[in-house]
Design an enzyme around this catalytic site. Structure first.
Site, PDB file in Angstrom:
ATOM      1  CE1 TYR A 171     -54.012  -1.470  69.376  1.00  0.00           C
ATOM      2  CE2 TYR A 171     -52.376  -0.133  68.265  1.00  0.00           C
ATOM      3  CZ  TYR A 171     -52.973  -1.348  68.482  1.00  0.00           C
ATOM      4  OH  TYR A 171     -52.540  -2.454  67.793  1.00  0.00           O
ATOM      5  CB  CYS A 172     -52.340  -1.323  73.371  1.00  0.00           C
ATOM      6  SG  CYS A 172     -51.272  -2.499  74.226  1.00  0.00           S
ATOM      7  CG  LEU A 173     -50.150  -1.188  77.947  1.00  0.00           C
ATOM      8  CD1 LEU A 173     -48.722  -1.154  78.461  1.00  0.00           C
ATOM      9  CD2 LEU A 173     -51.042  -1.923  78.925  1.00  0.00           C
ATOM     10  N   GLY A 230     -55.228   2.785  76.032  1.00  0.00           N
ATOM     11  CA  GLY A 230     -56.633   2.721  76.405  1.00  0.00           C
ATOM     12  C   GLY A 230     -56.814   2.555  77.902  1.00  0.00           C
TER      13      GLY A 230
END
Length: 558
Positions: free
Chosen positions: A295-297, A299
């Site tokens: 998720y987000c960074l 990812g």
């Protein structure tokens, strides 16, 4: 003899002091952009004539509005109450709108100006103009005046108390916690166990509630700039609980909130002590497989780590799911206005004196991206109207901020944002470069329509950088609200299409036109995708593991 260029203690002390006043933003970067724009305007008689004519025309329009008392309607959310349609307030909002339009013309692209500087100037001008909105001042805001008359000025008394509370919280630099939202008591309450801990992470395990269990567990790698429990807020919107109830054994990384002693942690440490350590604990080498979710960074980190595993012929990943995560930073959206060489050097000096970057020193840029919603509307509500925005679980999580280790954050900004090394095949893991084209597992890629952090067109570029099947999903909402889109959530929709390896590339806008809109949450579609890419279900419960304590663990409380 001049001092070594690395001996910059005085510079760092100065920049750290300035950063406290500017929210971590570099004044030099802004000044350079304004100078570039101003010099080119001065050297362009044609632009000067255009702006002068535009000013004259808008002045005439404003004068006409004053004489007739009639102003055009507006869809600006700041002026939606009926009181703004009555003179003189309708004239004030219209005059403000004319100023906004003139400055948009003034800061439009001009030949010779660096495009990055032009975007900074346009953005900065918008922020300055926003401060002048008649909605921001008590004497020109009819809603504030009406409430002042109705409450005999008590709204200002209450607003003053709110300001004192917020000022004290700002000075103390402590998170603004709400008694109704306590981690482990009212939020982040899905039953689980901490099964592994090192100096950087706690690994939390959630046992499935179904009789039949998918053979492959799920590992979630959240961003290190957030507390993990955004994915386990409340029972109604917990993604962790939802996956658990669909027959998946779920693991999630809870990052430690770093302090000055962690200043030298590197981006590779976050891979080795974070993602790789978790995978090694869940599925030892060549013993099983798992679905990995970032998720987000988280990812971004997951994509880099997965590429390294593919390079090294490690086949433990069964699929990848990247949620609102960028791997290509060539088009990062408006956030790029705050990430340039000058800004990064400024932040590095701030971090050198602290050992980390505080959350509030990152928050300035994010607030300015949505200043109307996150700054001015709150000032009006809290201090002029004397009201408080009702707290919810997402707001409580957002106030529970984290810090960034100096070395890691500097490496991330330079290697990802400035140099775009992962997309260009230059990012190194374990001393050797990784390539996203090495990935062969299926990928589910989620983006959100109004994301200011990971713009969906930037996330979409993943399909150009991989040689595997990619299912791209675009959902309604923003960076956080779009991900937290549980079944039953009102006004939700999504688009979903699969690109099979070898299919020709489709441009983002064409993809959006071709992908049909589906009503409801994207969660069930993702779970179906996970199930379709899972092996047969096992009928016996997963093995019990020795635990270090119950969820949510200790690191999340730091």
């Amino acid at each position: 003899m001049p001092k070594d260029s690395t001996d910059r203690n005085l510079d760092r002390i100065l920049h750290s002091a300035v950063g406290k006043a500017t929210g971590g933003l570099s004044p030099t970067a802004l000044s350079t952009a304004w100078l570039d724009w101003a010099l080119h305007v001065v050297g362009s008689p044609e632009r000067q004539i255009q702006l002068a004519f535009s000013a004259w025309a808008k002045g005439a329009e404003a004068w006409t509005t004053f004489l007739t008392g009639k102003a055009p309607e507006t869809d600006d959310p700041r002026f939606q109450s009926l009181a703004w349609n009555v003179p003189p307030y309708s004239q004030l909002r219209h005059w403000f709108s004319l100023q906004e339009r003139w400055w948009q013309e003034a800061t439009a692209p001009i030949v010779g100006v660096d495009p990055a500087h032009q975007r900074i100037v346009s953005f900065a001008a918008r922020q300055i103009i926003d401060t002048m909105s008649p909605a921001n001042f008590a004497l020109t805001n009819p809603d504030v005046l009406d409430k002042t008359l109705a409450e005999h000025g008590q709204n200002f008394t209450q607003g003053w108390q709110h300001w004192i509370e917020d000022f004290n919280q700002l000075i103390s630099q402590s998170p603004k916690l709400h008694p109704d939202y306590r981690v482990g008591e009212t939020i982040a309450i899905t039953p689980g166990d901490v099964i592994y801990q090192n100096q950087l992470i706690e690994l939390i395990r959630y046992r499935p509630t179904t009789k039949k269990v998918h053979a492959e567990p799920i590992l979630i790698v959240p961003a290190w700039i957030m507390k993990y429990y955004i994915l386990d807020l409340s029972p109604r919107n917990s993604l962790v609980a939802y996956l658990r109830d669909q027959g998946f054994e779920v693991y999630i990384i809870s990052w430690k909130n770093p302090d000055k002693g962690d200043a030298d942690l590197s981006l590779e440490d976050y891979l080795n002590l974070g993602m790789f350590a978790a995978i090694n604990h869940i599925v030892p080498q060549n013993d099983g497989a798992l679905h990995a979710v970032g998720y987000c960074l988280g990812g971004t980190l997951l994509a880099a780590g997965a590429a390294a595993m593919a390079r090294d012929h490690d086949t433990r990943l069964h699929s990848l799911s990247l949620l609102a995560a960028q791997v290509d930073f060539s088009e990062p959206g408006e956030l790029s206005l705050f990430i340039n060489e000058n800004q990064v050097a400024f932040l590095e000096d701030i971090m050198a004196t602290q050992g980390y970057l505080r959350a509030d020193q990152m928050a300035g840029a994010f607030r300015m991206l949505r200043s109307t919603d996150l700054i001015w509307s709150r000032i009006v509500r809290h201090y002029l109207l004397g009201e408080r925005t009702p707290m919810n679980d997402l707001m409580a999580w957002n106030a529970d901020a984290t810090r960034m280790p100096a070395r890691m954050h500097s490496e991330y900004l330079r290697q990802m944002f400035l140099e775009n090394q992962l997309a260009k095949g230059r990012f190194k893991v374990g001393g050797k470069t990784v390539a996203l084209t090495d990935l062969r597992v299926p990928i589910f890629c989620l983006a959100t329509e109004t994301d200011h952090v990971s713009p969906w067109r930037s996330v979409f570029r993943l399909q150009m950088l991989t040689d595997t099947d990619v299912t791209f999903c675009l959902t309604a909402g923003g960076h956080n609200s779009g991900v937290l889109s549980e079944p039953g959530h009102r006004n939700r929709h999504y688009r979903l299409r699969k690109k099979t390896e070898g299919d020709p590339h489709t441009a983002a806008e064409a993809w959006m036109d071709q992908a049909p809109i589906e009503d409801g949450s994207w969660w069930p579609a993702w779970v179906k995708w996970l199930a379709d890419h899972s092996g047969s279900k096992q009928f016996t419960p997963a093995k019990k593991r020795w635990t270090k304590g119950p969820a949510p663990g200790r690191y999340v409380l730091g």
